[in-house]
Design a protein around this motif. Structure first.
Motif, PDB file in Angstrom:
ATOM      1  N   ARG A  47      -8.811 -40.780   4.735  1.00  0.00           N
ATOM      2  CA  ARG A  47      -8.739 -42.139   4.173  1.00  0.00           C
ATOM      3  C   ARG A  47      -8.868 -43.115   5.337  1.00  0.00           C
ATOM      4  O   ARG A  47      -7.990 -43.211   6.194  1.00  0.00           O
ATOM      5  N   ASN A  48      -9.998 -43.824   5.389  1.00  0.00           N
ATOM      6  CA  ASN A  48     -10.278 -44.749   6.486  1.00  0.00           C
ATOM      7  C   ASN A  48      -9.525 -46.064   6.295  1.00  0.00           C
ATOM      8  O   ASN A  48      -9.606 -46.686   5.241  1.00  0.00           O
ATOM      9  N   PHE A  49      -8.788 -46.470   7.350  1.00  0.00           N
ATOM     10  CA  PHE A  49      -8.069 -47.743   7.320  1.00  0.00           C
ATOM     11  C   PHE A  49      -8.780 -48.795   8.161  1.00  0.00           C
ATOM     12  O   PHE A  49      -8.730 -49.972   7.860  1.00  0.00           O
ATOM     13  N   ALA A  50      -9.385 -48.361   9.226  1.00  0.00           N
ATOM     14  CA  ALA A  50     -10.152 -49.237  10.109  1.00  0.00           C
ATOM     15  C   ALA A  50     -11.256 -48.388  10.714  1.00  0.00           C
ATOM     16  O   ALA A  50     -11.355 -47.193  10.437  1.00  0.00           O
ATOM     17  N   GLU A  51     -12.081 -48.984  11.535  1.00  0.00           N
ATOM     18  CA  GLU A  51     -13.224 -48.253  12.088  1.00  0.00           C
ATOM     19  C   GLU A  51     -12.801 -46.996  12.837  1.00  0.00           C
ATOM     20  O   GLU A  51     -13.459 -45.963  12.761  1.00  0.00           O
ATOM     21  N   ALA A  83     -11.655 -41.515  18.900  1.00  0.00           N
ATOM     22  CA  ALA A  83     -11.633 -41.941  20.301  1.00  0.00           C
ATOM     23  C   ALA A  83     -13.031 -42.314  20.786  1.00  0.00           C
ATOM     24  O   ALA A  83     -13.196 -43.235  21.585  1.00  0.00           O
ATOM     25  N   ILE A  84     -14.040 -41.571  20.321  1.00  0.00           N
ATOM     26  CA  ILE A  84     -15.443 -41.884  20.634  1.00  0.00           C
ATOM     27  C   ILE A  84     -16.183 -41.938  19.313  1.00  0.00           C
ATOM     28  O   ILE A  84     -16.080 -41.019  18.491  1.00  0.00           O
ATOM     29  N   HIS A  85     -16.933 -43.008  19.091  1.00  0.00           N
ATOM     30  CA  HIS A  85     -17.634 -43.191  17.821  1.00  0.00           C
ATOM     31  C   HIS A  85     -19.010 -43.798  18.113  1.00  0.00           C
ATOM     32  O   HIS A  85     -19.288 -44.946  17.787  1.00  0.00           O
ATOM     33  N   GLU A  86     -19.846 -42.999  18.782  1.00  0.00           N
ATOM     34  CA  GLU A  86     -21.181 -43.459  19.173  1.00  0.00           C
ATOM     35  C   GLU A  86     -22.233 -42.790  18.290  1.00  0.00           C
ATOM     36  O   GLU A  86     -21.947 -41.865  17.546  1.00  0.00           O
ATOM     37  N   GLN A  87     -23.482 -43.244  18.412  1.00  0.00           N
ATOM     38  CA  GLN A  87     -24.581 -42.699  17.634  1.00  0.00           C
ATOM     39  C   GLN A  87     -24.795 -41.210  17.918  1.00  0.00           C
ATOM     40  O   GLN A  87     -25.030 -40.416  17.020  1.00  0.00           O
ATOM     41  N   ASP A  88     -24.691 -40.805  19.199  1.00  0.00           N
ATOM     42  CA  ASP A  88     -24.985 -39.422  19.577  1.00  0.00           C
ATOM     43  C   ASP A  88     -23.747 -38.629  20.011  1.00  0.00           C
ATOM     44  O   ASP A  88     -23.867 -37.475  20.420  1.00  0.00           O
ATOM     45  N   MET A  89     -22.563 -39.224  19.888  1.00  0.00           N
ATOM     46  CA  MET A  89     -21.351 -38.527  20.333  1.00  0.00           C
ATOM     47  C   MET A  89     -20.144 -39.026  19.544  1.00  0.00           C
ATOM     48  O   MET A  89     -20.017 -40.211  19.255  1.00  0.00           O
ATOM     49  N   ALA A  90     -19.248 -38.072  19.194  1.00  0.00           N
ATOM     50  CA  ALA A  90     -18.033 -38.438  18.458  1.00  0.00           C
ATOM     51  C   ALA A  90     -16.888 -37.536  18.890  1.00  0.00           C
ATOM     52  O   ALA A  90     -17.084 -36.346  19.138  1.00  0.00           O
ATOM     53  N   LEU A  91     -15.698 -38.125  18.993  1.00  0.00           N
ATOM     54  CA  LEU A  91     -14.484 -37.379  19.295  1.00  0.00           C
ATOM     55  C   LEU A  91     -13.378 -37.898  18.386  1.00  0.00           C
ATOM     56  O   LEU A  91     -13.016 -39.067  18.443  1.00  0.00           O
ATOM     57  N   ASP A  92     -12.870 -37.020  17.525  1.00  0.00           N
ATOM     58  CA  ASP A  92     -11.765 -37.357  16.637  1.00  0.00           C
ATOM     59  C   ASP A  92     -10.524 -36.588  17.071  1.00  0.00           C
ATOM     60  O   ASP A  92     -10.596 -35.384  17.345  1.00  0.00           O
ATOM     61  N   LEU A  93      -9.392 -37.262  17.117  1.00  0.00           N
ATOM     62  CA  LEU A  93      -8.111 -36.655  17.459  1.00  0.00           C
ATOM     63  C   LEU A  93      -7.169 -36.805  16.266  1.00  0.00           C
ATOM     64  O   LEU A  93      -7.099 -37.884  15.671  1.00  0.00           O
ATOM     65  N   GLU A  94      -6.454 -35.727  15.919  1.00  0.00           N
ATOM     66  CA  GLU A  94      -5.557 -35.754  14.769  1.00  0.00           C
ATOM     67  C   GLU A  94      -4.205 -35.152  15.121  1.00  0.00           C
ATOM     68  O   GLU A  94      -4.134 -34.178  15.893  1.00  0.00           O
ATOM     69  N   ALA A  95      -3.154 -35.715  14.565  1.00  0.00           N
ATOM     70  CA  ALA A  95      -1.798 -35.200  14.780  1.00  0.00           C
ATOM     71  C   ALA A  95      -0.952 -35.515  13.559  1.00  0.00           C
ATOM     72  O   ALA A  95      -1.078 -36.599  12.974  1.00  0.00           O
ATOM     73  N   GLY A  96      -0.104 -34.555  13.187  1.00  0.00           N
ATOM     74  CA  GLY A  96       0.771 -34.816  12.055  1.00  0.00           C
ATOM     75  C   GLY A  96       1.506 -33.578  11.598  1.00  0.00           C
ATOM     76  O   GLY A  96       1.251 -32.462  12.064  1.00  0.00           O
ATOM     77  N   PRO A  97       2.434 -33.749  10.651  1.00  0.00           N
ATOM     78  CA  PRO A  97       3.203 -32.626  10.134  1.00  0.00           C
ATOM     79  C   PRO A  97       2.410 -31.845   9.090  1.00  0.00           C
ATOM     80  O   PRO A  97       1.467 -32.354   8.485  1.00  0.00           O
ATOM     81  N   GLY A  98       2.820 -30.599   8.908  1.00  0.00           N
ATOM     82  CA  GLY A  98       2.191 -29.751   7.905  1.00  0.00           C
ATOM     83  C   GLY A  98       3.174 -28.711   7.423  1.00  0.00           C
ATOM     84  O   GLY A  98       4.318 -28.638   7.878  1.00  0.00           O
ATOM     85  N   TYR A  99       2.705 -27.880   6.500  1.00  0.00           N
ATOM     86  CA  TYR A  99       3.533 -26.815   5.943  1.00  0.00           C
ATOM     87  C   TYR A  99       2.696 -25.555   5.831  1.00  0.00           C
ATOM     88  O   TYR A  99       1.620 -25.565   5.230  1.00  0.00           O
ATOM     89  N   ARG A 100       3.170 -24.470   6.454  1.00  0.00           N
ATOM     90  CA  ARG A 100       2.452 -23.187   6.439  1.00  0.00           C
ATOM     91  C   ARG A 100       3.152 -22.240   5.477  1.00  0.00           C
ATOM     92  O   ARG A 100       4.385 -22.144   5.458  1.00  0.00           O
TER      93      ARG A 100
END
Length: 194
Positions: A47-51, A83-100
């Motif tokens: 769910r996108n909140f900002a760019e 963290a990086i959102h370019e035409q030829d390169m992207a880096l997404d970082l995620e952190a949060g709780p979960g349940y296994r």
């Protein structure tokens, strides 16, 4: 030795929601004896909140006949940052709780509990028709810690067809008896995009 490795992925980018579904199946036989059989599914909704900011919702399920588990599953919700959102390169970082929620083969024992999930996704279009991807994740819980890494290099053959080299590693800190901690997989696949 004969092997079948099939994967299917659907991804949609929207104004508010991005969604992705991945299905995988891998079987291998040596002298008519099954040596590997694994099925996996993953659904992610962002769910996108900002760019550069989003809420990452993830559900994963894996049935690996030779892992010592009848199945392993995970649901998580976390914060995502592009963290990086370019035409030829992207880096997404995620952190949060979960349940296994995992079920062992022997005795049907259930292992379950909260986990902390960290993930990084890197994509780079090296040049037209050549793409590199690296996915890394860690699910840290009381029962065990699961590390996953997938490295891929895709090269376009023509408009719709491409070849892809993939190397996957999954390491589980505590596994059932007679099971290995680390599972690796190398694949050469034909990719059809539409």
């Amino acid at each position: 030795t004969s092997s079948l490795n099939a994967k299917f992925g659907v991804f949609h980018k929207g104004l508010r929601w991005d969604s992705g579904l991945k299905l995988e199946a891998l079987t291998s036989q040596e002298d008519d004896v099954t040596s590997k059989e694994k099925y996996a599914a993953a659904l992610q909704l962002n769910r996108n909140f900002a760019e550069n900011h989003y809420l990452a919702l993830l559900a994963e399920y894996e049935d690996d006949r030779f892992s010592g588990y009848e199945y392993q599953s995970l649901v998580s919700a976390g914060y995502g940052y592009r963290a990086i959102h370019e035409q030829d390169m992207a880096l997404d970082l995620e952190a949060g709780p979960g349940y296994r929620y995992d079920r062992l083969d022997e005795g049907g024992v259930i292992e379950e509990g909260a986990v902390l999930r960290l993930a990084a996704k890197f994509f780079w279009t090296i040049r037209e028709g050549v793409e590199f991807g690296q996915l890394v994740s860690m699910d840290d819980g009381d029962e065990s810690t699961v590390w996953k890494s997938e490295t891929g290099l895709k090269s376009q053959i023509n408009g719709s067809l491409a070849t892809k080299l993939t190397y996957k590693v999954k390491h589980t800190s505590d596994v059932p008896e007679d099971s290995k901690n680390t599972d690796t997989e190398f694949g050469v696949t034909l990719v059809y995009s539409f």
